[in-house]
Write a protein that holds these residues in place. Structure first.
Motif, short mmCIF file in Angstrom:
data_model
loop_
_atom_site.label_atom_id
_atom_site.label_comp_id
_atom_site.label_asym_id
_atom_site.label_seq_id
_atom_site.Cartn_x
_atom_site.Cartn_y
_atom_site.Cartn_z
N LEU A 30 -103.05 -45.34 -7.94
CA LEU A 30 -104.17 -45.50 -7.02
C LEU A 30 -105.42 -45.98 -7.76
CD1 LEU A 30 -105.58 -45.07 -4.26
CD2 LEU A 30 -105.98 -42.69 -4.95
N LEU A 31 -105.73 -45.34 -8.87
CA LEU A 31 -106.91 -45.71 -9.65
C LEU A 31 -106.80 -47.16 -10.13
CD1 LEU A 31 -109.59 -44.84 -10.90
CD2 LEU A 31 -108.30 -44.00 -12.88
N LYS A 32 -105.64 -47.53 -10.63
CA LYS A 32 -105.44 -48.91 -11.08
C LYS A 32 -105.58 -49.88 -9.92
CE LYS A 32 -102.30 -51.97 -13.64
NZ LYS A 32 -102.45 -53.11 -12.70
N GLY A 33 -105.00 -49.54 -8.76
CA GLY A 33 -105.10 -50.41 -7.59
C GLY A 33 -106.54 -50.61 -7.16
N MET A 34 -107.34 -49.55 -7.24
CA MET A 34 -108.76 -49.68 -6.90
C MET A 34 -109.48 -50.56 -7.90
SD MET A 34 -109.92 -45.93 -5.54
CE MET A 34 -109.31 -45.28 -3.99
N HIS A 35 -109.30 -50.27 -9.16
CA HIS A 35 -110.00 -51.04 -10.20
C HIS A 35 -109.58 -52.51 -10.19
CE1 HIS A 35 -111.18 -47.29 -12.78
NE2 HIS A 35 -111.89 -47.41 -11.68
N ASP A 36 -108.31 -52.78 -9.90
CA ASP A 36 -107.86 -54.17 -9.81
C ASP A 36 -108.58 -54.91 -8.69
OD1 ASP A 36 -106.11 -53.81 -11.89
OD2 ASP A 36 -104.31 -53.65 -10.65
#
Length: 582
Positions: free
Chosen positions: A115-121
């Motif tokens: 989730l965090l990676k998806g947001m930052h991406d």
């Protein structure tokens, strides 16, 4: 949690009046260094109700991941996520049993990392709730603390030994009996809980406890999160001599609970140990009892927090209605107090409130869309960091549950039992709860018109609002004039005018108009005029005479309002909102 008080205490008057009078002069724009958290638009996601991926009726992290493109499409750049830590779920996750793990209902740590990676991406930052005024009674700290008086964890919580008599009365917001001291026979002592008896308060006087909290914060900051919202933190410091409070203090208990003891010392230590070492934003729920309190929390030279999250504005709305004159006075007063130093959040709704349009607008089908758009315009054109609760971009409304069996919120269920026990007016209580319960904002997100609003293929943990067949994201995607697409246009307007809408001066116009809120935002010669009709009928605004025709930037009507020939008067339709460039 502070804002739930209006839902639970229908027979008490709770007031916080941080200052007096409306500012008589305007101030120049702040010249502070630009900060990402000042320019952020924060979208609050309530994970339990957002999107269920596995059919158990409970929203989860994979469900949020599946909707990240939707969140990105709104134009927001920051998400505040309500608690997802391990919890027995007595208070929907605000009772944490393990701060370094994920509640099984929501998924796994691998899901969080994705989730965090998806947001930052997608260029979206993530702010997490930090619930450290209290923990769950199922946290290992508390299990150890209650096991014996000599346990090393005993002083992680507040205990009063029974041989010293019953402790001085403290008011509990959530307990059935509203007694904040719970007797525990294991060690013949009472423990303190300002909220539920399953939420014992942590003892911030203990440096070992504080060190534990800072290490938890570092754990999440090292994972790459972008900020912390400190839940109920203005209550964290206590006078541990526990003096007796005057009779009836409950009516204004915030004066006795908020900003006590060495709270500022703890925040300064937190800043030194954690916040100063990461590029994170920080905001505490609540801003104390005065402007001085609020400034002491957030002024840059204090080295504490980034912004104040004050409740006087959101507490204006009442079931019987509210005065726009009062509304304007409150928001103008707060803006004036923070014009030159400190920073504010701007919001009218969250997970502890009933729905935005039902409280501040008009959820009659005739006026729902217009008033929802108008309220969004207010939030996005004021100075400060705006917070917007999921579903309000659709104009989602109160669920209006009529039976206590439909409610899931522990404080409401406890208060219902309390009113029964004391012979309270149950009809009055249920009427009040129907209008104000925070379960109104926790019904599942209305994605489409399929079963359960597209939230889950299983039975939702709380009922879906029946109006999902007409109010849902899928239908609004197709309608260029929908609440959803207006919200997107509004955020594009804000993004294109950051210097004036984020940092610019605010000037109230037509101050005594009981129906129209009019103001100018100005910075470096750029001026935007915002006109908002808060009423269900036509209303006229009287403005200073302008030279030249104002340029319309945004309106929530197909036919925008027209000025008179002198550009000093304008008539707005019901709940009309318009933004002009001067």
């Amino acid at each position: 949690m502070r804002s739930i008080l209006n839902c639970l205490l229908p027979f008490l008057v709770l007031t916080v009046l941080p200052g007096t009078g409306i500012a008589q002069e305007n101030h120049n724009a702040q010249q502070d260094e630009r900060k990402w958290w000042k320019e952020a638009v924060v979208y609050q996601v309530y994970p339990r109700s957002f999107k269920d991926s596995d059919g158990d009726g409970i929203g989860d992290l994979k469900g949020i991941i599946s909707k990240l493109d939707y969140i990105k499409s709104l134009g927001v750049n920051t998400v505040w996520l309500n608690p997802i830590y391990s919890s027995p779920n007595d208070d929907n996750g605000y009772d944490v049993s393990d701060y370094r793990n994920i509640m099984k209902d929501f998924g796994t740590m691998a899901d969080f990392d994705a989730l965090l990676k998806g947001m930052h991406d997608r260029g979206i930052k993530l702010v997490m709730d930090l619930v450290v005024n209290h923990s769950s009674d199922e946290h290992e700290w508390f299990k150890q603390s209650r096991s014996s008086r000599s346990n090393p964890y005993r002083n992680y919580y507040h205990w009063w030994n029974a041989e010293n008599g019953k402790p001085p009365y403290r008011y509990s917001l959530f307990d059935i009996n509203h007694d904040a001291w719970m007797y525990d026979s294991l060690t013949n002592a009472y423990y303190l809980h300002y909220f539920s008896r399953k939420q014992p308060d942590l003892n911030w006087e203990n440096p070992k406890l504080r060190s534990e909290v800072y290490n938890i914060m570092k754990f999440w900051a090292d994972k790459g999160i972008d900020g912390f919202r400190l839940d109920a933190f203005q209550f964290a410091a206590k006078d541990t001599t526990f003096p007796a409070f005057p009779k009836g203090f409950e009516k204004n208990f915030i004066l006795y609970y908020a900003m006590q003891g060495n709270l500022h010392g703890y925040l300064q230590e937190m800043h030194q140990e954690v916040l100063s070492k990461y590029d994170v934003m920080s905001v505490a729920e609540g801003a104390g009892n005065s402007f001085e309190d609020a400034h002491n929390l957030v002024d840059a030279d204090r080295h504490e927090l980034n912004m104040a999250y004050a409740f006087e504005g959101v507490d204006i709305a009442k079931p019987q209605g509210y005065s726009l004159l009062h509304f304007k006075e409150v928001f103008s007063r707060w803006d004036s107090a923070f014009a030159n130093a400190g920073w504010l959040s701007i919001f009218l709704a969250n997970h502890d409130q009933a729905r935005l349009v039902s409280r501040f607008g008009n959820d009659d089908p005739k006026f729902r869309e217009g008033s929802a758009k108008m309220l969004a315009t207010f939030i996005m054109t004021m100075r400060g960091t705006p917070y917007y609760y999921n579903g309000d971009e659709l104009g989602m409304t109160n669920a209006n549950f009529s039976s206590i069996n439909d409610y899931r919120d522990m404080p409401v269920l406890n208060e219902y039992k309390h009113q029964e026990n004391i012979g309270g007016d149950m009809e009055k209580f249920m009427k009040f709860t129907k209008a104000t319960s925070r379960d109104n904002s926790r019904t599942p997100f209305q994605w489409d018109n399929t079963k359960n609003a597209g939230f889950s293929v299983g039975t939702p943990w709380i009922k879906v609002n029946p109006n999902y067949t007409s109010i849902n994201a899928a239908a609004q995607e197709k309608d260029p004039n929908s609440c959803l697409n207006y919200f997107r246009s509004l955020l594009k307007l804000r993004a294109a005018n950051i210097p004036v809408l984020v940092y610019g001066k605010y000037t109230l116009l037509d101050k005594n108009n009981p129906h129209v809120y009019a103001y100018v935002r100005e910075n470096s010669g750029e001026k935007l005029l915002v006109l908002l009709n808060f009423s269900a009928s036509n209303a006229q605004a009287v403005l200073p005479r302008m030279t030249g025709r104002p340029e319309l930037l945004l309106s929530n009507y197909k036919q925008p309002p027209q000025f008179d020939k002198t550009y000093s008067k304008i008539t707005l339709k019901a709940y009309e909102a318009a933004v002009f460039k001067l």
